[in-house]
Design a protein around this motif. Sequence first.
Motif, PDB file in Angstrom:
ATOM      1  N   ASP A 197      33.141  50.689  41.049  1.00 52.49           N
ATOM      2  CA  ASP A 197      31.795  50.148  41.257  1.00 52.49           C
ATOM      3  C   ASP A 197      31.262  49.465  40.003  1.00 52.49           C
ATOM      4  O   ASP A 197      30.397  48.600  40.085  1.00 52.49           O
ATOM      5  CB  ASP A 197      30.824  51.257  41.682  1.00 52.49           C
ATOM      6  N   TRP A 198      31.757  49.860  38.841  1.00 52.21           N
ATOM      7  CA  TRP A 198      31.364  49.226  37.577  1.00 52.21           C
ATOM      8  C   TRP A 198      32.281  48.058  37.242  1.00 52.21           C
ATOM      9  O   TRP A 198      31.851  47.027  36.737  1.00 52.21           O
ATOM     10  CB  TRP A 198      31.434  50.238  36.435  1.00 52.21           C
ATOM     11  N   ALA A 199      33.557  48.223  37.519  1.00 51.88           N
ATOM     12  CA  ALA A 199      34.552  47.236  37.082  1.00 51.88           C
ATOM     13  C   ALA A 199      34.484  45.924  37.860  1.00 51.88           C
ATOM     14  O   ALA A 199      34.599  44.848  37.272  1.00 51.88           O
ATOM     15  CB  ALA A 199      35.956  47.823  37.182  1.00 51.88           C
ATOM     16  N   ILE A 200      34.302  45.989  39.157  1.00 56.20           N
ATOM     17  CA  ILE A 200      34.314  44.770  39.960  1.00 56.20           C
ATOM     18  C   ILE A 200      33.177  43.833  39.564  1.00 56.20           C
ATOM     19  O   ILE A 200      33.423  42.638  39.315  1.00 56.20           O
ATOM     20  CB  ILE A 200      34.325  45.110  41.466  1.00 56.20           C
ATOM     21  N   PRO A 201      31.932  44.295  39.453  1.00 57.98           N
ATOM     22  CA  PRO A 201      30.879  43.375  38.989  1.00 57.98           C
ATOM     23  C   PRO A 201      31.120  42.875  37.559  1.00 57.98           C
ATOM     24  O   PRO A 201      30.801  41.732  37.234  1.00 57.98           O
ATOM     25  CB  PRO A 201      29.593  44.207  39.062  1.00 57.98           C
ATOM     26  N   TRP A 202      31.703  43.727  36.702  1.00 61.80           N
ATOM     27  CA  TRP A 202      31.998  43.307  35.324  1.00 61.80           C
ATOM     28  C   TRP A 202      32.988  42.142  35.341  1.00 61.80           C
ATOM     29  O   TRP A 202      32.815  41.164  34.621  1.00 61.80           O
ATOM     30  CB  TRP A 202      32.555  44.485  34.519  1.00 61.80           C
ATOM     31  N   ILE A 203      34.016  42.237  36.173  1.00 62.19           N
ATOM     32  CA  ILE A 203      34.995  41.156  36.281  1.00 62.19           C
ATOM     33  C   ILE A 203      34.317  39.886  36.791  1.00 62.19           C
ATOM     34  O   ILE A 203      34.528  38.791  36.251  1.00 62.19           O
ATOM     35  CB  ILE A 203      36.173  41.564  37.193  1.00 62.19           C
ATOM     36  N   MET A 204      33.497  40.014  37.798  1.00 65.15           N
ATOM     37  CA  MET A 204      32.809  38.842  38.347  1.00 65.15           C
ATOM     38  C   MET A 204      31.869  38.220  37.319  1.00 65.15           C
ATOM     39  O   MET A 204      31.816  37.001  37.173  1.00 65.15           O
ATOM     40  CB  MET A 204      32.052  39.235  39.615  1.00 65.15           C
ATOM     41  N   ARG A 205      31.157  39.058  36.593  1.00 67.94           N
ATOM     42  CA  ARG A 205      30.205  38.563  35.577  1.00 67.94           C
ATOM     43  C   ARG A 205      30.915  37.834  34.444  1.00 67.94           C
ATOM     44  O   ARG A 205      30.375  36.907  33.862  1.00 67.94           O
ATOM     45  CB  ARG A 205      29.420  39.747  35.015  1.00 67.94           C
TER      46      ARG A 205
END
Length: 93
Positions: free
Chosen positions: A57-65
């Motif tokens: 849940d933290w990693a996916i938005p971090w990758i997108m950002r």
Amino acid sequence: MPRPKDDFEELYPCDFYTPEELLDEELLYTVYEIARLLQGLEADAEIDEGVEDILLDWAIPWIMRNAEELVIAEPPSDDEPGYYGLKSESTEE
């Protein structure tokens, strides 16, 4: 349900690593490995599946950002995840 801030003993800044701080320029990582690194764990740390789901849940938005600073490689097979790494001069060509 929202909770008052006073319900918590301590609040922390919501700081995340930059891609350069987190990833080795010469390596590619799966989203699962990035999730561990974002939590200060080793990329190959053994964790429970439930914990891994939360970390994603933290990693996916971090990758997108940070997508503009990253490259992606196709997975070695259909049942494996893709790999992400830092964009560099050699990968921009």
